[in-house]
Structures are given as C-alpha cells and as structure tokens.
Design an enzyme around this catalytic site. Structure first.
Site, PDB file in Angstrom:
ATOM      1  N   HIS A 139       0.855  -1.192   0.000  1.00  0.00           N
ATOM      2  CA  HIS A 139       0.000   0.000   0.000  1.00  0.00           C
ATOM      3  C   HIS A 139       0.885   1.233   0.000  1.00  0.00           C
ATOM      4  CE1 HIS A 139      -3.411   2.568   0.738  1.00  0.00           C
ATOM      5  NE2 HIS A 139      -2.854   3.048   1.842  1.00  0.00           N
ATOM      6  N   GLY A 154       2.456   4.912   4.369  1.00  0.00           N
ATOM      7  CA  GLY A 154       1.860   5.490   5.566  1.00  0.00           C
ATOM      8  C   GLY A 154       0.413   5.044   5.713  1.00  0.00           C
ATOM      9  N   GLU A 155      -0.184   5.412   6.843  1.00  0.00           N
ATOM     10  CA  GLU A 155      -1.564   5.025   7.115  1.00  0.00           C
ATOM     11  C   GLU A 155      -2.514   5.640   6.078  1.00  0.00           C
ATOM     12  OE1 GLU A 155      -2.657   2.921   9.386  1.00  0.00           O
ATOM     13  OE2 GLU A 155      -0.623   2.534  10.105  1.00  0.00           O
ATOM     14  N   SER A 156      -3.636   4.978   5.884  1.00  0.00           N
ATOM     15  CA  SER A 156      -4.637   5.480   4.940  1.00  0.00           C
ATOM     16  C   SER A 156      -5.151   6.843   5.384  1.00  0.00           C
ATOM     17  CB  SER A 156      -5.797   4.482   4.860  1.00  0.00           C
ATOM     18  OG  SER A 156      -6.756   4.907   3.933  1.00  0.00           O
ATOM     19  N   GLY A 157      -5.200   7.797   4.423  1.00  0.00           N
ATOM     20  CA  GLY A 157      -5.702   9.130   4.709  1.00  0.00           C
ATOM     21  C   GLY A 157      -4.675  10.105   5.244  1.00  0.00           C
ATOM     22  N   GLY A 159      -2.186  11.453   3.603  1.00  0.00           N
ATOM     23  CA  GLY A 159      -1.818  12.482   2.631  1.00  0.00           C
ATOM     24  C   GLY A 159      -0.853  12.030   1.556  1.00  0.00           C
ATOM     25  N   LYS A 160      -0.766  10.737   1.317  1.00  0.00           N
ATOM     26  CA  LYS A 160       0.170  10.214   0.303  1.00  0.00           C
ATOM     27  C   LYS A 160      -0.233  10.677  -1.094  1.00  0.00           C
ATOM     28  CE  LYS A 160      -0.580   5.924   1.418  1.00  0.00           C
ATOM     29  NZ  LYS A 160      -1.519   6.148   2.536  1.00  0.00           N
ATOM     30  N   ASP A 178      -1.979   4.046  -4.542  1.00  0.00           N
ATOM     31  CA  ASP A 178      -2.731   3.124  -3.691  1.00  0.00           C
ATOM     32  C   ASP A 178      -2.109   1.726  -3.629  1.00  0.00           C
ATOM     33  OD1 ASP A 178      -4.873   2.658  -1.877  1.00  0.00           O
ATOM     34  OD2 ASP A 178      -5.855   1.465  -3.422  1.00  0.00           O
ATOM     35  N   GLU A 203      -6.503   8.608  -6.390  1.00  0.00           N
ATOM     36  CA  GLU A 203      -7.704   8.867  -5.599  1.00  0.00           C
ATOM     37  C   GLU A 203      -7.459  10.038  -4.656  1.00  0.00           C
ATOM     38  OE1 GLU A 203     -10.274   7.018  -1.907  1.00  0.00           O
ATOM     39  OE2 GLU A 203      -8.649   5.840  -2.805  1.00  0.00           O
ATOM     40  N   ARG A 244      17.589  14.215  13.271  1.00  0.00           N
ATOM     41  CA  ARG A 244      17.746  15.582  12.760  1.00  0.00           C
ATOM     42  C   ARG A 244      19.045  15.760  11.989  1.00  0.00           C
ATOM     43  NH1 ARG A 244      16.166  19.793  17.402  1.00  0.00           N
ATOM     44  NH2 ARG A 244      16.360  21.176  15.594  1.00  0.00           N
TER      45      ARG A 244
END
Length: 313
Positions: A139, A154-157, A159-160, A178, A203, A244
């Site tokens: 994913h 990254g997690e769904s939603g 901002g990828k 996706d 999407e 950093r």
C-alpha cells in the site's frame, strides 16, 4: 511459482511460429534462463533443465546439418521427449523436415527470429527476469522524482496521494497510486509498477478518482520505476525523537532487498512535496559521494580541533 504465457513472448519478441498446427496457448514459461542445447545434441542430458526455452544458434544448426538422417531423428526425438516448452531458431534459420516432423509428433512448437543468438538471448532473459520476478503488492504511492523512485507509504488518509499530486504538478511522474506491485529483478533492484486496473489513476478524498494522464499529459506518468527510496509518513508524536542529522541510514526491507527509508512526521503546514523532492535529491547526492550530514560533522570536528589548538597556545 510465477509463470508467463509463451504467446506473450512470441508477441514481445515478434517470433514466427513455424508449426502453426501446434497449439501454443496453453504453454507457460517458468524460468527466465534460456538454454542452447549444444551438449544435449551430442547425447549428454545430465543436469538438463527441460523447463527452459531451447535456442538453436548457428553453431548448433551447422552441427545438426552434418549429421545423417538416422542420427538426426535420434537427436530430435531424445531432446523433445523431455517436453521442452519450445525451440527457437535464431538468424531466420530454417529447421529441416526431420526436425519439423519430430516437433509435430512430440507437440513442441518451433519458433524463428531474425535476431542473432546472443542478442535474442540477452533481450529475452532481461524481459523474462522482470516478468517472472517474485512479486508482492504494498500500500503506497510510487513517484519518479528527479529520476529517483520514491515510494511513499503510511496510514490510509495521511496524505500520500495529495503529496503525489503536488509532485506531479511540479513536473515529476506518477507510477502508481494506492497499490504498488514490487518485483525483485535482482538482489539489488526492486521495480515498482501499477496494476492494470488502477494504472494512471489517483484517488483524492473529497474529489474522487482523477486520471493523471488525461489531466497532465503523457509526460506526467510512467509505467515502471526502480525503488530507490522509501518515505514513510506518520503522525507527529511530540514525545518521539526524530533524526535531525541523518548520519546513519535507516532501511526497510521488501522481498529481501534493503531500501533506504526516511520516517517523516506530519504536522499542519509542512509541504510534503518539497520534503519528498529534497529527500530524493539528497539521496542522489549521497549516491554520487556527497553526504551533507557527514560534511557538517567534519566541520564541527575541525572547529573543535582548532579551538583546542588555540587553548593550548
């Protein structure tokens, strides 16, 4: 085990089918390597891998031409009894009637190419290595940024897709959104591509499906791309310490291959597209031999050394 239809190889390499009466649709290739059956034509079949595509070049062809008809029948029958997937004649060499007859009996297709033997084998092996490589789906979003393949996860939603769209508007190219299909082409190379269903589509929550190729043109998309860098987006955690300096590389692993990975914390106001661009350029610089973090470390060490020298004086 991955496999590919022989018909796809015939189409890709523009091979001529010399035995059209033999059905080729059900034949599948499972090995990316090819075999020139020089030893097998002399009768040596120890360690013979019959699953490989067999290639007849000029040397094998002239050897067969020097045999009498009885010996030819024995050689062809012995070779084709192993149910090889097909036999390819290079340089437009024409198989003799005895070979064609044996192929019909054993149902082994005979194919022909104009290419030289070495050129045909090199091109075919390269293509088969990609098509038969171990494959997984992950994913994420894959974008070509300044020639570097950047896989954003990254997690769904999180901002990828939005970051990918901004990168596209800045002149970079989308490979897939996706779902990313990763293929292990070699121990050092992973190649990413899009499933046919979602190719060139992206999407955006609140808007829906966007056709990137239709909106931004053919120069905004790409079919495949090697994976050079992974950027993992995560929610900002004030209690977590983030790197950093970047003196030490972090890695993630896919199909046994290690890829450099950056964990990027997300906060309102951070421009993800610029961060991804900077990460890609910085990674490219490191591959070319320049490491900004190491340069800073060297400057600090030199500054401390000068101070110690001044104090000693």
């Amino acid at each position: 085990m991955p496999s590919i239809a022989l018909t796809r190889l015939i189409e890709k390499m523009k091979l001529e089918n010399l035995t059209p009466e033999i059905e080729v649709k059900g034949i599948r290739l499972t090995q990316p390597d090819l075999n020139r059956p020089a030893l097998q034509l002399t009768g040596y079949f120890e360690h013979f891998d019959a699953t490989r595509l067999q290639v007849i070049g000029f040397v094998e062809y002239t050897y067969l031409e020097g045999l009498d008809d009885r010996r030819k029948r024995e050689v062809y029958d012995e070779l084709m009894e192993y149910e090889v997937p097909a036999i390819v004649f290079c340089r437009e060499l024409i198989p003799d009637p005895i070979c064609v007859s044996a192929a019909r009996v054993h149902r082994v297709p005979l194919l022909s190419t104009r290419k030289s033997t070495s050129a045909f084998m090199a091109e075919t092996i390269r293509w088969l290595n990609v098509k038969l490589a171990p494959c997984i789906s992950v994913h994420g979003v894959l974008v070509d940024v300044y020639g570097e393949g950047v896989l954003i996860t990254g997690e769904s939603g999180i901002g990828k897709s939005e970051a990918a769209l901004e990168l596209i508007k800045r002149g970079h190219r989308l490979v897939t959104d996706d779902v990313v299909e990763l293929r292990k082409v070699s121990d050092d190379t992973l190649v990413g591509s899009a499933p046919d269903v979602t190719k060139h589509l992206i999407e955006l929550r609140g808007i829906g499906i966007v056709d990137v190729k239709a909106l931004f043109g053919a120069s905004s998309v790409k079919d495949t791309q090697t994976i050079d860098l992974v950027i993992r987006l995560e929610e900002w955690d004030k209690d977590k310490e983030y790197d950093r300096l970047g003196l030490e590389e972090n890695y993630t692993e896919y199909l046994g291959n290690k890829i450099v990975c950056h964990n990027i914390p997300i906060r309102p106001g951070r421009n993800l597209a610029i961060i991804c661009e900077s990460a890609a350029v910085n990674h490219r610089q490191k591959k070319m031999g320049y490491n900004a973090a190491q340069e800073l470390y060297t400057r600090v060490q030199n500054s401390l050394a000068r101070r110690r020298d001044e104090e000693d004086e």
